[in-house]
Design a protein around this motif. Structure first.
Motif, mmCIF file in Angstrom:
data_model
loop_
_atom_site.group_PDB
_atom_site.id
_atom_site.type_symbol
_atom_site.label_atom_id
_atom_site.label_comp_id
_atom_site.label_asym_id
_atom_site.label_seq_id
_atom_site.Cartn_x
_atom_site.Cartn_y
_atom_site.Cartn_z
ATOM 1 N N GLN A 35 -41.113 58.933 -14.366
ATOM 2 C CA GLN A 35 -41.402 59.190 -12.957
ATOM 3 C C GLN A 35 -41.976 57.947 -12.297
ATOM 4 N N ARG A 36 -42.015 57.966 -10.977
ATOM 5 C CA ARG A 36 -42.676 56.904 -10.227
ATOM 6 C C ARG A 36 -44.085 56.689 -10.772
ATOM 7 N N ARG A 37 -44.464 55.413 -10.916
ATOM 8 C CA ARG A 37 -45.793 55.008 -11.408
ATOM 9 C C ARG A 37 -45.940 55.057 -12.926
ATOM 10 N N GLU A 38 -44.955 55.609 -13.616
ATOM 11 C CA GLU A 38 -45.100 55.702 -15.060
ATOM 12 C C GLU A 38 -44.863 54.329 -15.699
ATOM 13 N N VAL A 39 -45.621 54.043 -16.750
ATOM 14 C CA VAL A 39 -45.513 52.754 -17.423
ATOM 15 C C VAL A 39 -44.400 52.805 -18.465
ATOM 16 N N VAL A 40 -43.497 51.829 -18.441
ATOM 17 C CA VAL A 40 -42.389 51.795 -19.389
ATOM 18 C C VAL A 40 -42.664 50.802 -20.514
ATOM 19 N N VAL A 41 -43.181 49.619 -20.162
ATOM 20 C CA VAL A 41 -43.565 48.627 -21.166
ATOM 21 C C VAL A 41 -44.983 48.187 -20.844
ATOM 22 N N LYS A 42 -45.833 48.138 -21.864
ATOM 23 C CA LYS A 42 -47.212 47.714 -21.629
ATOM 24 C C LYS A 42 -47.364 46.208 -21.823
ATOM 25 N N ALA A 98 -42.225 52.126 -13.308
ATOM 26 C CA ALA A 98 -41.170 52.695 -12.465
ATOM 27 C C ALA A 98 -41.650 52.784 -11.022
ATOM 28 N N VAL A 99 -40.854 52.297 -10.085
ATOM 29 C CA VAL A 99 -41.185 52.500 -8.673
ATOM 30 C C VAL A 99 -40.383 53.656 -8.094
ATOM 31 N N ALA A 100 -39.390 54.108 -8.852
ATOM 32 C CA ALA A 100 -38.635 55.292 -8.454
ATOM 33 C C ALA A 100 -38.355 56.061 -9.742
ATOM 34 N N PRO A 101 -38.077 57.357 -9.640
ATOM 35 C CA PRO A 101 -37.723 58.113 -10.842
ATOM 36 C C PRO A 101 -36.540 57.431 -11.516
ATOM 37 N N SER A 102 -36.622 57.233 -12.815
ATOM 38 C CA SER A 102 -35.619 56.408 -13.489
ATOM 39 C C SER A 102 -35.232 56.966 -14.841
ATOM 40 N N ARG A 103 -34.107 56.479 -15.335
ATOM 41 C CA ARG A 103 -33.666 56.828 -16.685
ATOM 42 C C ARG A 103 -33.479 55.541 -17.468
ATOM 43 N N PRO A 176 -42.231 49.988 0.389
ATOM 44 C CA PRO A 176 -43.424 50.073 -0.459
ATOM 45 C C PRO A 176 -44.653 50.377 0.412
ATOM 46 N N THR A 177 -45.704 50.858 -0.202
ATOM 47 C CA THR A 177 -46.940 51.058 0.557
ATOM 48 C C THR A 177 -47.525 49.699 0.929
ATOM 49 N N HIS A 178 -48.400 49.703 1.921
ATOM 50 C CA HIS A 178 -49.034 48.458 2.334
ATOM 51 C C HIS A 178 -49.767 47.813 1.171
ATOM 52 N N GLN A 179 -50.407 48.646 0.399
ATOM 53 C CA GLN A 179 -51.121 48.126 -0.761
ATOM 54 C C GLN A 179 -50.173 47.400 -1.713
ATOM 55 N N GLU A 180 -49.016 47.977 -1.933
ATOM 56 C CA GLU A 180 -48.059 47.341 -2.853
ATOM 57 C C GLU A 180 -47.560 46.013 -2.309
ATOM 58 N N ILE A 181 -47.291 45.985 -1.001
ATOM 59 C CA ILE A 181 -46.864 44.719 -0.400
ATOM 60 C C ILE A 181 -47.964 43.683 -0.541
#
Lengths: 232, 232
Positions: A35-42, A98-103, A176-181
């Motif tokens: 899902q969005r925000r989930e970490v894929v690689v640490k 992930a910035v969007a839901p992904s596979r 993106p949100t302002h914070q992300e930019i």
DNA sequence: CAGCGGGTGTGACGCACGGCACAACGCTGG
DNA sequence: CCAGCGTTGTGCCGTGCGTCACACCCGCTG
């Protein structure tokens, strides 16, 4: 669950692969949904394998030496990621989120190396991907080095905007949100908000749902090179 | 003039090459000597070949979107450069300039591609080099994103300093000019001068001829993460 | 409906730092 | 030895923007 062969063929590293190899991969790989925000690689993970992004969008994020977050680059569908660790065996230099839901599908290190180096086509695909990342990294540096925050925000907007479907207009899909930019261009959230307000007021950009559309690309470009901005 | 085989063997791309190939390259390659400040590869050059740095030191330099110079990375003896154009056929993304008197050899595009992709060892060498550049690029970004100029200068000094020969001390061999440092960390020359004055005054670093020696590395590190600086 | 949390908008304050201007130094070459 | 140029050192001034503080808006969930 196995991954259908047509999907595998859409991935840059695998598109030249002979059918039997594809079938084998199709049986042994499995897909993971994030899902969005989930970490894929640490950050710091060692010995991780190669990631293949089937669908969605990921972002690589790292940290300054004093602990602040810095956005670095994006991974789009069809790309692979995590190559650096596979190539040099060093720990991962950044988070992949992930910035969007992904596979995604993960490929273990040994098989990844085999795919990457045993054939000239694989090697060329890897080199091409790394070259692309280096070029983007260079342009991102060119953005970071702009003197004023206002310019950096405008430059980042210009970089995020892609030609929209119908007419020739530019649009930032799901902005993106302002914070992300702010994280991407090394400034504060408030400054991003103020810059955006300025651009909205002059009708340079406009909001449309979650998208941002660029009404006057030429002004945005002028803003980047300093010939247009708040102070005249 | 032909290039002696032992020298070719010292180059990262060629060190695994069988003797006959080396001999052929030795006959057909020729060396070029360049002075400090001389341009080796021009920004925007297309179809250029691969460069091999036999001796000396080069720097890659590019420009911000508003025309200011940005230092990006270095090329050390034994490395190759100009790979990006060879890999993707796009124009060179940056200038390559000598920072010390150097000797380079240029390899034409076709032969370079053959060396880079036809053998797994070559492909691995190329991937390793690109991976190294990407990692350095990421750490450079982490420096650029530091909030204060003071921190960035300190971080750059720390990055430039290498363990000196005799004792365990750190030293920057033939320190860059203040202007050059300013370009690397995106600040003004005056700020670099002031930062250096500050560090000299507190005996954190000292000058020794054209070198800069780091007397108190731990303070330098603290300066980078913000826990030590001019304003307490 | 209230309550909440994440995102956005805006004012006020202070200071770090970019820019200018000029002095002083240390080379290289005539 | 002097002229000239590239580099370094320093004072001063103005301001961009980082930071704090607070209000507002929207979409949840209970």
């Amino acid at each position: 669950m196995p991954i259908p062969i047509p999907i595998l063929q859409g991935l840059k590293l695998l598109d030249q692969l002979p059918a039997p190899r594809l079938e084998e991969l199709s049986r042994t790989l499995s897909e993971r949904r994030v899902q969005r925000r989930e970490v894929v690689v640490k950050l710091g993970d060692a010995g991780g394998g190669l990631g293949l992004l089937i669908e969605g969008r990921l972002q690589t994020v790292s940290f300054t030496l004093d602990g602040k977050e810095v956005g670095t680059d994006f991974v789009d569908a069809g790309d692979f990621f995590g190559e650096l660790s596979v190539i040099d065996g060093q720990p991962a230099p950044e988070y992949v989120i992930a910035v969007a839901p992904s596979r995604v599908a993960m490929l273990d290190r040994d098989r990844a190396r085999e795919l990457m180096f045993s054939t000239p086509a694989g090697a060329a695909a890897v080199a091409a991907r790394l070259a692309e990342r280096l070029r983007r990294s260079a342009t991102h540096k060119a953005v970071l080095a702009l003197p004023s925050s206002f310019q950096r925000v405008c430059a980042q907007l210009a970089a995020l905007a892609r030609p929209a479907g119908s007419d020739g207009g530019l649009r930032v899909h799901v902005a993106p949100t302002h914070q992300e930019i702010a994280i991407m261009v090394n400034t504060s959230r408030e400054t991003v908000t103020r810059t955006l307000q300025f651009l909205l007021g002059l009708q340079v950009v406009a909001r449309e749902g979650h998208d941002l559309i660029v009404l006057r690309p030429e002004l945005l470009r002028q803003a980047v090179d300093g010939s247009f901005g708040p102070t005249r």
